[in-house]
Write a protein that holds these residues in place. Structure first.
Motif, PDB file in Angstrom:
ATOM      1  N   ARG A  31      -3.325 -33.781  62.029  1.00 29.03           N
ATOM      2  CA  ARG A  31      -2.305 -33.018  62.766  1.00 29.03           C
ATOM      3  C   ARG A  31      -1.167 -33.924  63.223  1.00 29.03           C
ATOM      4  O   ARG A  31       0.015 -33.590  63.081  1.00 29.03           O
ATOM      5  N   LEU A  32      -1.499 -35.101  63.743  1.00 26.73           N
ATOM      6  CA  LEU A  32      -0.462 -36.036  64.187  1.00 26.73           C
ATOM      7  C   LEU A  32       0.382 -36.519  63.013  1.00 26.73           C
ATOM      8  O   LEU A  32       1.608 -36.643  63.128  1.00 26.73           O
ATOM      9  N   ARG A  33      -0.262 -36.776  61.882  1.00 27.25           N
ATOM     10  CA  ARG A  33       0.473 -37.255  60.717  1.00 27.25           C
ATOM     11  C   ARG A  33       1.426 -36.186  60.191  1.00 27.25           C
ATOM     12  O   ARG A  33       2.547 -36.487  59.754  1.00 27.25           O
ATOM     13  N   MET A  34       1.013 -34.935  60.252  1.00 25.45           N
ATOM     14  CA  MET A  34       1.828 -33.857  59.713  1.00 25.45           C
ATOM     15  C   MET A  34       3.133 -33.673  60.475  1.00 25.45           C
ATOM     16  O   MET A  34       4.096 -33.111  59.943  1.00 25.45           O
ATOM     17  N   HIS A  35       3.210 -34.135  61.720  1.00 28.39           N
ATOM     18  CA  HIS A  35       4.405 -33.931  62.532  1.00 28.39           C
ATOM     19  C   HIS A  35       5.471 -35.006  62.302  1.00 28.39           C
ATOM     20  O   HIS A  35       6.542 -34.938  62.893  1.00 28.39           O
ATOM     21  N   ARG A  36       5.174 -35.999  61.458  1.00 29.21           N
ATOM     22  CA  ARG A  36       6.184 -37.008  61.161  1.00 29.21           C
ATOM     23  C   ARG A  36       7.301 -36.395  60.319  1.00 29.21           C
ATOM     24  O   ARG A  36       7.087 -35.481  59.545  1.00 29.21           O
ATOM     25  N   LEU A 142       0.806 -30.545  51.325  1.00 33.08           N
ATOM     26  CA  LEU A 142       1.181 -29.808  52.533  1.00 33.08           C
ATOM     27  C   LEU A 142       0.984 -30.660  53.771  1.00 33.08           C
ATOM     28  O   LEU A 142       1.743 -30.568  54.741  1.00 33.08           O
ATOM     29  N   GLN A 143      -0.036 -31.511  53.752  1.00 34.06           N
ATOM     30  CA  GLN A 143      -0.337 -32.370  54.903  1.00 34.06           C
ATOM     31  C   GLN A 143       0.326 -33.744  54.794  1.00 34.06           C
ATOM     32  O   GLN A 143       0.144 -34.581  55.672  1.00 34.06           O
ATOM     33  N   ASN A 144       1.063 -33.973  53.707  1.00 35.59           N
ATOM     34  CA  ASN A 144       1.723 -35.268  53.498  1.00 35.59           C
ATOM     35  C   ASN A 144       3.139 -35.208  54.062  1.00 35.59           C
ATOM     36  O   ASN A 144       3.964 -34.434  53.583  1.00 35.59           O
ATOM     37  N   PRO A 145       3.467 -36.038  55.068  1.00 38.07           N
ATOM     38  CA  PRO A 145       4.759 -35.924  55.738  1.00 38.07           C
ATOM     39  C   PRO A 145       5.861 -36.781  55.125  1.00 38.07           C
ATOM     40  O   PRO A 145       6.982 -36.791  55.636  1.00 38.07           O
ATOM     41  N   ALA A 183       3.208 -25.773  60.038  1.00 40.89           N
ATOM     42  CA  ALA A 183       3.842 -26.579  58.990  1.00 40.89           C
ATOM     43  C   ALA A 183       3.919 -25.807  57.678  1.00 40.89           C
ATOM     44  O   ALA A 183       4.022 -26.399  56.608  1.00 40.89           O
ATOM     45  N   THR A 184       3.889 -24.468  57.753  1.00 41.82           N
ATOM     46  CA  THR A 184       3.865 -23.615  56.565  1.00 41.82           C
ATOM     47  C   THR A 184       4.875 -22.490  56.723  1.00 41.82           C
ATOM     48  O   THR A 184       5.087 -21.989  57.824  1.00 41.82           O
TER      49      THR A 184
END
Length: 339
Positions: A31-36, A142-145, A183-184
């Motif tokens: 979750r933290l990584r996705m917000h970058r 999708l989870q890669n920022p 994030a979608t």
């Protein structure tokens, strides 16, 4: 490897509860990584991903999107990390490459559109743009920022949904569902089922677009399958989906050989499959993805025994997808025109 069966039960059981603290940690990190904030590719990026670990239909969706974009006059390039391949890239997939180089999914994508393999997605997007891409279809991520995305589509299998709703390793989710909704932009529900309906309802309540589709073989292939006995062979995330496709075409499944996702087939695997087919007096049906690795190993004398079953994504309301894509392309073009 195959995902644990307890992941896909409607409610978490004892194994899931035991692993739940690790799932909380895994989900929090993701979750933290996705917000970058990701870097701009300088061209529109459409990401096709999923909420869970394992197969949901990302590759057929990416292929369908590429066809749609070409019909709109665009020059789409595929971007994938090349799971299972040795090449880190960025590199364009060429005919000389095999599954050991770029992975099985990259070969399927490259058969439909120019495809870039890159562990570093931003570097891969840069190569695609230099080679002439007007839009990039990002298969998974999708989870890669690392790369900024203009349209984010999460593919959901209608039969399995998000399983028990917990994060890896307690369940199949890559991050808490609410965080992934944030994030979608849209979800694509493939097939029907109560588990998928629950996800669809939650997604719509979160304000996401809902698209629906199904995977089908061609009429010609369905006719070839109907009434004939087969061994169903697949090395995909959800092998039961392939079996369901065969059954929907009224094929007779005498045996199922489900290998792990991205399974690296060996000569011994092939010999075993042929021996079983001879014993049962039937043919062998497999997926296009599996054929990229089975094909080079299959003896020519037994070639007619192996049937590849291509499937295509059929949208319930294709106009909705066209409208969504056009809106994203127009928005990206307007943003690029601003000083």
């Amino acid at each position: 490897m195959r995902s644990p069966e307890f992941w896909w039960r409607p409610r978490p059981g004892a194994p899931a509860r035991l692993l739940q603290p690790f799932g909380w940690l895994y989900g929090a990190i993701t979750r933290l990584r996705m917000h970058r904030r990701g870097v701009s590719a300088g061209t529109p990026v459409i990401c096709v991903g999923n909420f869970v670990a394992g197969g949901a239909g990302k590759t057929p969706t990416s292929i369908a999107l590429a066809a749609l974009l070409r019909s709109l006059g665009e020059t789409p390039f595929m971007l994938t990390r090349g799971y299972g391949g040795a090449l880190a890239g960025p590199i364009e997939v060429e005919p000389r490459h095999g599954p050991r180089d770029v992975g099985d999914e990259a070969l399927l994508l490259a058969a439909q559109a120019r495809t870039i393999v890159a562990r570093e997605r931003a570097a891969g997007a840069g190569l695609a743009k230099r080679l002439g891409a007007s839009v990039i279809v990002m298969d998974d991520g999708l989870q890669n920022p690392s790369l900024a995305k203009h349209l984010r589509i999460a593919v959901v299998d209608g039969a399995s949904g998000v399983g028990n709703g917990l994060c890896v390793p307690a369940g199949p989710l890559r991050a808490p569902l609410a965080s992934q909704f944030a994030a979608t932009d849209a979800i694509l529900m493939i097939g029907d089922g109560a588990a998928g309906d629950a996800v669809a309802l939650a997604a719509q309540m979160a304000g996401l677009e809902l698209l629906r589709a199904r995977l089908e073989p061609s009429r010609e292939m369905a006719s070839r399958l109907e009434g004939h006995p087969f061994i169903a062979v697949s090395g995909i995330g959800r092998p039961e989906k392939f079996a369901a496709t065969l059954l929907a075409a009224k094929a007779k499944i005498l045996s199922q050989r489900a290998f792990g996702d991205h399974h690296p087939y060996s000569a011994e695997d092939v010999s075993s499959l042929i021996a079983e087919a001879r014993r049962l007096g039937c043919l062998i049906a497999t997926t296009e993805k599996d054929m990229t690795k089975l094909g080079p190993l299959w003896p020519e004398a037994e070639r007619e025994r192996l049937i590849v079953v291509p499937v295509a994504l059929v949208f319930e309301d294709p106009a909705r997808l066209v409208g969504l894509v056009r809106s994203v392309l127009a928005s990206a073009a307007a943003g690029a025109a601003q000083p």
